[in-house]
Write an enzyme that holds these catalytic residues in place. Structure first.
Site, mmCIF file in Angstrom:
data_model
loop_
_atom_site.group_PDB
_atom_site.id
_atom_site.type_symbol
_atom_site.label_atom_id
_atom_site.label_comp_id
_atom_site.label_asym_id
_atom_site.label_seq_id
_atom_site.Cartn_x
_atom_site.Cartn_y
_atom_site.Cartn_z
ATOM 1 N N LYS A 200 0.949 -1.354 0.017
ATOM 2 C CA LYS A 200 0.092 0.006 -0.058
ATOM 3 C C LYS A 200 0.779 0.917 0.151
ATOM 4 C CE LYS A 200 -3.907 2.326 2.375
ATOM 5 N NZ LYS A 200 -4.973 2.092 3.427
ATOM 6 N N ASP B 142 -13.355 4.790 9.930
ATOM 7 C CA ASP B 142 -13.615 4.667 8.496
ATOM 8 C C ASP B 142 -14.081 3.198 8.193
ATOM 9 O OD1 ASP B 142 -13.742 5.667 6.064
ATOM 10 O OD2 ASP B 142 -11.836 5.243 5.517
HETATM 11 P P1 ADP Z 1 -7.762 3.353 0.908
HETATM 12 O O1 ADP Z 1 -7.091 4.362 1.926
HETATM 13 O O2 ADP Z 1 -7.267 4.098 -0.560
HETATM 14 O O3 ADP Z 1 -9.179 3.272 0.886
HETATM 15 P P2 ADP Z 1 -7.389 0.687 1.397
HETATM 16 O O4 ADP Z 1 -6.425 0.187 2.539
HETATM 17 O O5 ADP Z 1 -8.840 0.562 1.927
HETATM 18 O O6 ADP Z 1 -6.996 1.898 0.716
HETATM 19 O O7 ADP Z 1 -7.427 -0.355 0.361
HETATM 20 C C1 ADP Z 1 -8.175 -0.203 -1.128
HETATM 21 C C2 ADP Z 1 -8.615 -1.342 -1.644
HETATM 22 O O8 ADP Z 1 -7.555 -2.191 -1.727
HETATM 23 C C3 ADP Z 1 -9.627 -2.178 -0.672
HETATM 24 O O9 ADP Z 1 -10.887 -1.797 -0.639
HETATM 25 C C4 ADP Z 1 -9.416 -3.733 -1.133
HETATM 26 O O10 ADP Z 1 -9.945 -3.827 -2.091
HETATM 27 C C5 ADP Z 1 -7.930 -3.608 -1.644
HETATM 28 N N1 ADP Z 1 -7.058 -4.122 -0.263
HETATM 29 C C6 ADP Z 1 -6.471 -3.267 0.487
HETATM 30 N N2 ADP Z 1 -5.651 -4.158 1.541
HETATM 31 C C7 ADP Z 1 -5.810 -5.298 1.056
HETATM 32 C C8 ADP Z 1 -5.442 -6.550 1.611
HETATM 33 N N3 ADP Z 1 -4.476 -6.478 2.756
HETATM 34 N N4 ADP Z 1 -5.697 -7.704 1.163
HETATM 35 C C9 ADP Z 1 -6.680 -7.795 -0.123
HETATM 36 N N5 ADP Z 1 -7.227 -6.533 -0.551
HETATM 37 C C10 ADP Z 1 -6.661 -5.395 0.057
HETATM 38 MG MG MG Z 2 -10.138 1.944 2.177
#
Ligand code: ADP
Ligand code: MG
Length: 389
Positions: free
Chosen positions: A122, A227
């Site tokens: 991320k 959130d």
């Molecule tokens: P943002 O801050 O942009 O909302 P998120 O951490 O919510 O970021 O991640 C965005 C998307 O990426 C999530 O809705 C999910 O679909 C995917 N995602 C994030 N982390 C994971 C993970 N550890 N495993 C699988 N999918 C993930």
């Molecule tokens: Mg998110």
């Protein structure tokens, strides 16, 4: 934002030295004077200029002509390379694959370690503000934004990692934190879909109760997610072949907005988290509960542990929390909660049409009900698409 990693293997040790020098210089200078880069890098004469032009050519630094002096600024691409380089050296990440998420303030990629274990990378990108705040903030931001994006993105990544660590150690259903560097976090890949993509569940009451219980339990550990909504709850369906019963296993992600139960607006965030779940279950599954609450004041009658205090002591200080909080407020960063609220009439898509692709959730550019992991992003297909760093 593009993450173009194809050049990372071709950087020479001198290139890395100069890129690191540009990063060090940018702590005190928004535009780092070229002589300062040379001085920090201290390569033999002539070497620096060649490296600088290499790095500028592939967009890791960008030339800025200033009224007073010429110099370079580190780009997001440059910071991405530095972070990935560190993850590679630490054997946290070996290869990077498809992008599986584009948030307003982050990019999510599948990656893998040396043993081929699939992980999630991320990348926090706090300078990339959401469309709805651009108009009102444009002039204001032009003057203020650029200097702090790098630091704020680092803070968001550090915060996310520290909270994930303590939550995981207390047995909360969150991804396994693997590593953190600069503005990036590496965590385990959860093989599940965001709840927003789920159109039907067998037992909505059970899942509803479980999610509200999680909000309450978080408060008993000193925390409010901030959130907690259908974008940030991943749901894994496990089918027991013998009995054909399906169990839904939630995993909570996305922690940069987490607040302590001592936060001035704690109650507001707690209620908003609860309301997000109530609204979603009513709208999507036609499920409403007659029971009021839960409420923060009841939840914190039994405090089990203060993870908020633990995190404060472990590296993400109160001062950092405040700086990030202020920045997010000033820039209208409200995670997915605002999105979820505006998403009342989800099938019309009207409220997304103005967004530019860079600011959209992947969810919003896919067809309704087929968001997130698209077929080509499914973990099974990954190996052929991984790029070795
Ligand atoms: P943002 O801050 O942009 O909302 P998120 O951490 O919510 O970021 O991640 C965005 C998307 O990426 C999530 O809705 C999910 O679909 C995917 N995602 C994030 N982390 C994971 C993970 N550890 N495993 C699988 N999918 C993930
Ligand atoms: Mg998110």
């Amino acid at each position: 934002m593009k993450l173009n990693i194809k050049n990372i293997r071709y950087l020479t040790p001198d290139d890395w030295r100069v890129l690191t020098a540009a990063e060090m210089g940018s702590r005190n200078h928004e535009v780092v004077p070229t002589p300062l880069i040379s001085q920090i890098a201290s390569l033999r004469s002539g070497g620096v200029q060649k490296c600088i032009s290499n790095l500028a050519k592939i967009g890791l630094i960008a030339k800025v002509k200033n009224a007073k002096y010429d110099g370079y600024r580190l780009t997001y691409g440059g910071l991405d390379y530095l972070a990935l380089h560190t993850h590679t050296k630490a054997s946290t990440v070996y290869s990077v694959g498809n992008q599986i998420g584009v948030g307003k303030e982050s990019d999510i990629f599948v990656c893998a370690d040396n043993a081929g274990r699939q992980l999630v990378l991320k990348i926090h990108r706090l300078g990339r503000i959401s469309f709805r705040t651009v108009k009102s903030n444009r002039d204001y931001l032009r003057n203020r934004q650029s200097a702090s994006w790098m630091y704020m993105s680092r803070l968001a990544a550090l915060k996310e990692f520290e909270f994930m660590k303590v939550l995981r150690s207390e047995g909360f259903p969150v991804p396994e934190p693997i590593g953190q560097n600069r503005h990036t976090v590496v965590m385990s890949l959860v093989d599940a879909f965001p709840m927003r993509q789920i159109s039907k569940v067998g037992d909505p009451a059970g899942l509803y109760a479980e999610l509200l219980a999680l909000i309450v339990k978080l408060a008993q550990y000193g925390l409010i997610h901030g959130d907690f909504n259908e974008f940030n709850i991943l749901i894994e369906e496990k089918t027991d072949e013998a009995t054909s019963t399906v169990t839904l296993i939630p995993t909570i992600i996305d922690f940069p907005q987490m607040v302590s139960i001592d936060h001035a607006n704690a109650e507001y965030y707690f209620d908003r988290d609860v309301d997000c779940i109530k609204r979603f279950f009513s709208r999507r599954f036609g499920f409403t509960s007659d029971e009021p609450g839960p409420f923060l004041r009841d939840s914190i009658k039994t405090i089990k542990k203060r993870l908020d205090v633990q995190v404060e002591a472990s590296g993400f200080s109160k001062k950092m929390a405040k700086a990030l909080d202020t920045y997010m407020k000033e820039h209208g960063v409200d995670g997915d909660a605002g999105e979820a609220e505006r998403d009342q009439d989800e099938d019309s898509g009207d409220d997304h049409t103005e967004l530019s692709p860079a600011n959209q959730h992947v969810d919003d550019v896919e067809e309704p009900q087929s968001h997130g992991f698209t077929n080509e992003n499914l973990p099974n297909d990954l190996p052929s698409q991984m790029t070795i760093l």
